[in-house]
Design a protein around this motif. Sequence first.
Motif, PDB file in Angstrom:
ATOM      1  N   THR A 143       9.626  17.974   0.759  1.00 51.10           N
ATOM      2  CA  THR A 143       9.165  18.386  -0.012  1.00 51.10           C
ATOM      3  C   THR A 143       9.765  17.931  -1.569  1.00 51.10           C
ATOM      4  N   ALA A 144      10.776  18.023  -1.603  1.00 53.21           N
ATOM      5  CA  ALA A 144      11.618  18.082  -2.573  1.00 53.21           C
ATOM      6  C   ALA A 144      11.721  16.458  -3.251  1.00 53.21           C
ATOM      7  N   LEU A 145      11.426  14.831  -2.186  1.00 52.70           N
ATOM      8  CA  LEU A 145      11.023  13.681  -2.477  1.00 52.70           C
ATOM      9  C   LEU A 145       9.758  13.114  -3.333  1.00 52.70           C
ATOM     10  N   PHE A 146       8.836  14.751  -3.471  1.00 52.41           N
ATOM     11  CA  PHE A 146       7.613  13.953  -3.770  1.00 52.41           C
ATOM     12  C   PHE A 146       7.690  15.088  -5.884  1.00 52.41           C
ATOM     13  N   VAL A 147       8.869  15.986  -6.184  1.00 53.96           N
ATOM     14  CA  VAL A 147       9.115  16.732  -7.304  1.00 53.96           C
ATOM     15  C   VAL A 147       9.544  16.040  -8.080  1.00 53.96           C
ATOM     16  N   HIS A 148       9.643  16.303  -9.359  1.00 50.47           N
ATOM     17  CA  HIS A 148      10.752  15.396 -10.372  1.00 50.47           C
ATOM     18  C   HIS A 148      10.795  16.396 -11.635  1.00 50.47           C
ATOM     19  N   ALA A 193      19.716  12.188   2.955  1.00 51.08           N
ATOM     20  CA  ALA A 193      20.035  12.308   1.429  1.00 51.08           C
ATOM     21  C   ALA A 193      20.183  13.052   0.937  1.00 51.08           C
ATOM     22  N   LEU A 194      19.236  14.421   0.664  1.00 52.92           N
ATOM     23  CA  LEU A 194      19.364  15.722   0.596  1.00 52.92           C
ATOM     24  C   LEU A 194      19.854  16.116   0.789  1.00 52.92           C
ATOM     25  N   LEU A 195      19.810  16.542   2.340  1.00 52.20           N
ATOM     26  CA  LEU A 195      20.185  16.872   3.125  1.00 52.20           C
ATOM     27  C   LEU A 195      22.319  16.628   3.188  1.00 52.20           C
ATOM     28  N   GLY A 196      22.870  15.772   3.283  1.00 51.25           N
ATOM     29  CA  GLY A 196      24.126  15.087   3.303  1.00 51.25           C
ATOM     30  C   GLY A 196      24.653  16.016   2.137  1.00 51.25           C
ATOM     31  N   SER A 243      18.482  24.318  -7.781  1.00 45.74           N
ATOM     32  CA  SER A 243      17.811  22.930  -6.853  1.00 45.74           C
ATOM     33  C   SER A 243      18.404  21.504  -7.528  1.00 45.74           C
ATOM     34  N   LEU A 244      17.553  21.214  -6.068  1.00 44.89           N
ATOM     35  CA  LEU A 244      18.054  20.207  -6.277  1.00 44.89           C
ATOM     36  C   LEU A 244      16.422  18.908  -5.619  1.00 44.89           C
ATOM     37  N   VAL A 245      16.005  18.463  -6.587  1.00 41.18           N
ATOM     38  CA  VAL A 245      14.813  17.751  -6.178  1.00 41.18           C
ATOM     39  C   VAL A 245      14.523  16.030  -7.010  1.00 41.18           C
ATOM     40  N   GLY A 246      13.648  15.149  -6.388  1.00 43.23           N
ATOM     41  CA  GLY A 246      13.868  13.875  -6.572  1.00 43.23           C
ATOM     42  C   GLY A 246      13.527  13.226  -5.531  1.00 43.23           C
ATOM     43  N   ALA A 247      13.114  11.633  -5.524  1.00 39.14           N
ATOM     44  CA  ALA A 247      12.962  10.444  -5.051  1.00 39.14           C
ATOM     45  C   ALA A 247      14.037   9.516  -5.079  1.00 39.14           C
ATOM     46  N   THR A 266       0.387  -1.234   0.305  1.00 41.06           N
ATOM     47  CA  THR A 266       0.247  -0.209  -0.004  1.00 41.06           C
ATOM     48  C   THR A 266       0.971   1.310   0.070  1.00 41.06           C
ATOM     49  N   VAL A 267       2.280   1.294   0.547  1.00 42.51           N
ATOM     50  CA  VAL A 267       2.736   2.163   1.180  1.00 42.51           C
ATOM     51  C   VAL A 267       3.535   2.442  -0.699  1.00 42.51           C
ATOM     52  N   THR A 268       4.402   1.840  -1.319  1.00 43.72           N
ATOM     53  CA  THR A 268       4.751   2.030  -2.103  1.00 43.72           C
ATOM     54  C   THR A 268       4.025   2.006  -3.638  1.00 43.72           C
ATOM     55  N   TYR A 269       2.908   1.434  -3.508  1.00 41.62           N
ATOM     56  CA  TYR A 269       2.103   2.204  -4.070  1.00 41.62           C
ATOM     57  C   TYR A 269       1.421   3.907  -3.556  1.00 41.62           C
ATOM     58  N   THR A 270       0.848   3.879  -2.925  1.00 43.77           N
ATOM     59  CA  THR A 270       0.319   5.844  -2.668  1.00 43.77           C
ATOM     60  C   THR A 270       2.105   7.004  -3.117  1.00 43.77           C
ATOM     61  N   LEU A 271       2.817   6.240  -2.547  1.00 41.18           N
ATOM     62  CA  LEU A 271       4.158   7.082  -3.107  1.00 41.18           C
ATOM     63  C   LEU A 271       4.086   7.396  -3.787  1.00 41.18           C
ATOM     64  N   ILE A 272       4.213   6.500  -5.054  1.00 43.88           N
ATOM     65  CA  ILE A 272       4.177   6.094  -7.096  1.00 43.88           C
ATOM     66  C   ILE A 272       2.972   7.007  -7.596  1.00 43.88           C
ATOM     67  N   GLY A 273       1.714   6.731  -6.475  1.00 42.23           N
ATOM     68  CA  GLY A 273       0.296   7.585  -6.825  1.00 42.23           C
ATOM     69  C   GLY A 273       0.573   8.943  -6.657  1.00 42.23           C
ATOM     70  N   VAL A 274       1.501   9.211  -5.633  1.00 41.04           N
ATOM     71  CA  VAL A 274       1.287  10.951  -4.894  1.00 41.04           C
ATOM     72  C   VAL A 274       2.324  11.580  -5.634  1.00 41.04           C
ATOM     73  N   CYS A 275       3.623  10.962  -6.615  1.00 40.86           N
ATOM     74  CA  CYS A 275       4.562  11.227  -7.047  1.00 40.86           C
ATOM     75  C   CYS A 275       4.245  11.937  -8.495  1.00 40.86           C
ATOM     76  N   CYS A 276       3.639  10.710  -9.016  1.00 37.82           N
ATOM     77  CA  CYS A 276       2.985  11.159 -10.238  1.00 37.82           C
ATOM     78  C   CYS A 276       1.751  11.830 -10.688  1.00 37.82           C
ATOM     79  N   LEU A 277       0.719  11.841  -9.134  1.00 38.08           N
ATOM     80  CA  LEU A 277      -0.777  13.357  -9.375  1.00 38.08           C
ATOM     81  C   LEU A 277       0.249  14.569  -8.960  1.00 38.08           C
ATOM     82  N   VAL A 278       1.502  15.077  -8.477  1.00 44.48           N
ATOM     83  CA  VAL A 278       2.015  15.917  -8.342  1.00 44.48           C
ATOM     84  C   VAL A 278       2.890  16.319  -9.316  1.00 44.48           C
TER      85      VAL A 278
END
Length: 236
Positions: free
Chosen positions: A74-79, A119-122, A133-137, A12-24
Amino acid sequence: MIETSGDPGRPTVTYTLIGVCCLVFALGPASGLNPGYGTGGELLQAQTDYFADWGVVPSALWNGPPSAPLAPLTALFVHGNWLHLLGNMLFLFVFGAMAEERMGRLQFTLFYLATGYLALLGYAAAHADSTESLVGASGSISGVLGAFLWLFPRARVTSLFPFLFFLPLRFPAWLVLAFWFVLQWLAVRQAQDRPGVAYLAHLIGFVIGFLFAWARFGRERGAPRETPGDRGPAVD
């Protein structure tokens, strides 16, 4: 493709993350699907502003407003483009389900967000003066790959390699993921400080994911579940 047998349950979580990223992505300016952002130069400016607002700008992260620490989340959900989105979601779809099943939904969710954040903080710490700007999961998904390497090293993965004429070949997960890690390492050494793909964030996420799985599960690894007749997506 990862070959499995039995019913691992719905990820469920994997599919939800994919769905949110695609929608955003679909609603944002980079997809080209939202006419509200205009066209031509207007669209390009909207994309620049969008990535700056929702992505990680290292120089602003350390010296910006109080809300700046939220940027790695927020950057984790932007591509940045369709290829960026589809590549990340393919890896998450292939490797996320088994990792989620092993960790459980809540732990997997926290792991995904924390690994991507770190990872983004590092990366931002290593490029503190950068205004790109750095974006992406990718940081989160790299963490999933690292955890998968520890949890399911003997799982069989069918991969397509361009230099082998895209022939589908089956390898142990440890070999495929180790090869992926080496490629990221070589890319970091070659890229130096030039803008582009944040390979360093990939490495950081992968190492964090591997160390977390090692510390959390120890020798309690998942048994490889495979049947020759199963079919699934291939990992490039």
